[in-house]
Write a protein that holds these residues in place. Sequence first.
Motif, PDB file in Angstrom:
ATOM      1  N   ARG A  51      14.263   5.335 -49.332  1.00 29.08           N
ATOM      2  CA  ARG A  51      13.165   4.491 -49.015  1.00 29.08           C
ATOM      3  C   ARG A  51      12.636   4.152 -50.351  1.00 29.08           C
ATOM      4  N   ALA A  52      12.570   5.197 -51.186  1.00 33.40           N
ATOM      5  CA  ALA A  52      11.700   5.091 -52.293  1.00 33.40           C
ATOM      6  C   ALA A  52      12.467   4.232 -53.322  1.00 33.40           C
ATOM      7  N   VAL A  53      13.846   4.302 -53.229  1.00 28.48           N
ATOM      8  CA  VAL A  53      14.787   3.457 -53.913  1.00 28.48           C
ATOM      9  C   VAL A  53      14.734   2.235 -53.495  1.00 28.48           C
ATOM     10  N   LEU A  54      14.680   1.607 -52.428  1.00 26.39           N
ATOM     11  CA  LEU A  54      14.602   0.549 -51.682  1.00 26.39           C
ATOM     12  C   LEU A  54      13.391  -0.239 -52.081  1.00 26.39           C
ATOM     13  N   ALA A  55      12.297   0.422 -51.991  1.00 28.58           N
ATOM     14  CA  ALA A  55      10.924   0.053 -52.167  1.00 28.58           C
ATOM     15  C   ALA A  55      10.906  -0.320 -53.893  1.00 28.58           C
ATOM     16  N   ALA A  56      11.506   0.530 -54.610  1.00 31.06           N
ATOM     17  CA  ALA A  56      11.691   0.023 -55.951  1.00 31.06           C
ATOM     18  C   ALA A  56      12.409  -1.314 -56.401  1.00 31.06           C
ATOM     19  N   ARG A  57      13.634  -1.189 -55.479  1.00 31.48           N
ATOM     20  CA  ARG A  57      14.553  -2.345 -55.988  1.00 31.48           C
ATOM     21  C   ARG A  57      14.088  -3.735 -55.288  1.00 31.48           C
ATOM     22  N   LEU A  58      13.334  -3.531 -54.348  1.00 37.27           N
ATOM     23  CA  LEU A  58      12.652  -4.792 -53.716  1.00 37.27           C
ATOM     24  C   LEU A  58      11.459  -5.368 -54.681  1.00 37.27           C
ATOM     25  N   GLN A  59      10.641  -4.487 -55.108  1.00 43.24           N
ATOM     26  CA  GLN A  59       9.496  -4.522 -56.181  1.00 43.24           C
ATOM     27  C   GLN A  59      10.258  -5.306 -57.201  1.00 43.24           C
ATOM     28  N   ALA A  60      11.304  -4.663 -58.059  1.00 49.89           N
ATOM     29  CA  ALA A  60      11.937  -5.107 -59.211  1.00 49.89           C
ATOM     30  C   ALA A  60      12.319  -6.588 -58.847  1.00 49.89           C
ATOM     31  N   LEU A  61      13.044  -6.862 -58.015  1.00 48.67           N
ATOM     32  CA  LEU A  61      13.745  -8.128 -57.395  1.00 48.67           C
ATOM     33  C   LEU A  61      12.759  -8.871 -57.262  1.00 48.67           C
ATOM     34  N   THR A  62      11.654  -8.897 -56.793  1.00 43.81           N
ATOM     35  CA  THR A  62      10.664  -9.888 -56.557  1.00 43.81           C
ATOM     36  C   THR A  62       9.927 -10.019 -57.775  1.00 43.81           C
ATOM     37  N   GLU A  64      11.229 -10.197 -60.691  1.00 41.21           N
ATOM     38  CA  GLU A  64      12.097 -10.920 -61.471  1.00 41.21           C
ATOM     39  C   GLU A  64      12.252 -12.373 -60.727  1.00 41.21           C
ATOM     40  N   GLY A  65      11.799 -12.638 -59.616  1.00 36.96           N
ATOM     41  CA  GLY A  65      11.843 -13.856 -58.933  1.00 36.96           C
ATOM     42  C   GLY A  65      13.334 -14.166 -58.371  1.00 36.96           C
ATOM     43  N   ILE A  66      14.079 -12.855 -58.018  1.00 32.22           N
ATOM     44  CA  ILE A  66      15.175 -13.090 -57.298  1.00 32.22           C
ATOM     45  C   ILE A  66      14.962 -13.075 -55.903  1.00 32.22           C
ATOM     46  N   LEU A  67      14.003 -12.271 -55.469  1.00 37.74           N
ATOM     47  CA  LEU A  67      13.655 -12.286 -53.864  1.00 37.74           C
ATOM     48  C   LEU A  67      12.032 -12.752 -54.010  1.00 37.74           C
ATOM     49  N   GLU A  68      11.610 -13.427 -52.935  1.00 36.07           N
ATOM     50  CA  GLU A  68      10.223 -13.858 -52.700  1.00 36.07           C
ATOM     51  C   GLU A  68       9.527 -12.999 -51.521  1.00 36.07           C
ATOM     52  N   LYS A  69       8.716 -12.463 -51.696  1.00 38.29           N
ATOM     53  CA  LYS A  69       7.993 -11.653 -50.648  1.00 38.29           C
ATOM     54  C   LYS A  69       6.958 -12.524 -49.914  1.00 38.29           C
ATOM     55  N   ARG A  70       7.475 -12.658 -48.349  1.00 33.93           N
ATOM     56  CA  ARG A  70       6.765 -13.467 -47.747  1.00 33.93           C
ATOM     57  C   ARG A  70       6.088 -12.626 -46.319  1.00 33.93           C
ATOM     58  N   ARG A  71       4.806 -13.019 -46.196  1.00 31.05           N
ATOM     59  CA  ARG A  71       4.146 -12.226 -45.016  1.00 31.05           C
ATOM     60  C   ARG A  71       4.860 -12.753 -43.715  1.00 31.05           C
ATOM     61  N   TYR A  72       5.195 -11.971 -42.586  1.00 34.69           N
ATOM     62  CA  TYR A  72       5.819 -12.611 -41.397  1.00 34.69           C
ATOM     63  C   TYR A  72       4.798 -12.149 -40.360  1.00 34.69           C
ATOM     64  N   GLN A  73       4.007 -11.016 -40.487  1.00 36.52           N
ATOM     65  CA  GLN A  73       3.069 -10.620 -39.490  1.00 36.52           C
ATOM     66  C   GLN A  73       1.810 -10.105 -40.226  1.00 36.52           C
ATOM     67  N   GLU A  74       0.670 -10.296 -39.584  1.00 36.69           N
ATOM     68  CA  GLU A  74      -0.462  -9.950 -40.181  1.00 36.69           C
ATOM     69  C   GLU A  74      -1.193  -8.565 -39.852  1.00 36.69           C
ATOM     70  N   SER A  75      -1.027  -8.076 -38.479  1.00 35.45           N
ATOM     71  CA  SER A  75      -1.379  -6.756 -38.180  1.00 35.45           C
ATOM     72  C   SER A  75      -0.450  -6.136 -37.295  1.00 35.45           C
ATOM     73  N   PRO A  76       0.264  -5.136 -37.803  1.00 35.80           N
ATOM     74  CA  PRO A  76      -0.083  -4.533 -39.150  1.00 35.80           C
ATOM     75  C   PRO A  76       0.555  -5.514 -40.048  1.00 35.80           C
ATOM     76  N   PRO A  77       0.213  -5.648 -41.337  1.00 35.83           N
ATOM     77  CA  PRO A  77       0.942  -6.528 -42.381  1.00 35.83           C
ATOM     78  C   PRO A  77       2.341  -6.011 -42.441  1.00 35.83           C
ATOM     79  N   ARG A  78       3.239  -7.217 -42.553  1.00 43.77           N
ATOM     80  CA  ARG A  78       4.590  -6.613 -42.664  1.00 43.77           C
ATOM     81  C   ARG A  78       5.143  -8.136 -43.486  1.00 43.77           C
ATOM     82  N   ASP A  79       6.034  -7.820 -44.379  1.00 34.53           N
ATOM     83  CA  ASP A  79       6.745  -8.888 -45.227  1.00 34.53           C
ATOM     84  C   ASP A  79       8.123  -8.782 -45.096  1.00 34.53           C
ATOM     85  N   GLU A  80       8.442 -10.059 -45.453  1.00 34.46           N
ATOM     86  CA  GLU A  80      10.180 -10.209 -45.605  1.00 34.46           C
ATOM     87  C   GLU A  80      10.430 -10.389 -46.893  1.00 34.46           C
ATOM     88  N   TYR A  81      11.956 -10.466 -47.468  1.00 38.63           N
ATOM     89  CA  TYR A  81      12.168 -10.793 -48.546  1.00 38.63           C
ATOM     90  C   TYR A  81      13.262 -11.687 -48.757  1.00 38.63           C
TER      91      TYR A  81
END
Length: 178
Positions: A51-62, A64-81
Amino acid sequence: MALGKDYATQECSIARALEVVGERWTLLVIRDALYGVRRYNDFLAHLGIPRAVLAARLQALTAEGILEKRRYQESPPRDEYVPTDRALALWPTVRSLGRWGREQFDEPQLRYFRHADCGTELGLYGECPRCAVIVPVPDVLVDPGPGLDPNPTDHISRALLKPRRLLQPFESDPTAGR
């Protein structure tokens, strides 16, 4: 002596690229995003990544503009990449690296990449031999090959047992969270 995290003394575009995509798991996260994986839990299920590695990789890729984080659910807040144009530009590299690994390590064909318009398998450089065009990423069809496990445990691998276009988002796993 500790290994540095960058290639500051290198005047080389390969070194700069490795600073962005050279960490363990990073290219597999990009590969999965190109296959259509968008959600954190789906990356976890398919990759088996900590989990920690995935979170770090997604944060780094976001970042760097390789992935874009988009909200798909407000309650609870959830994002997709979602893959950006920078991710799509990595497709030839990801595909070539997979081909190299298969050839150099004598591995079975896991997937075929075809031109969705005509069904022809892509050539060495991502071209359609029949149509004589470089096939854009959204027009690449992924077909299962004979080397795939016919009974995978995760829903992403099960979905990849059927032909599908690159970038087509996966449906959420109905058994997730049970």
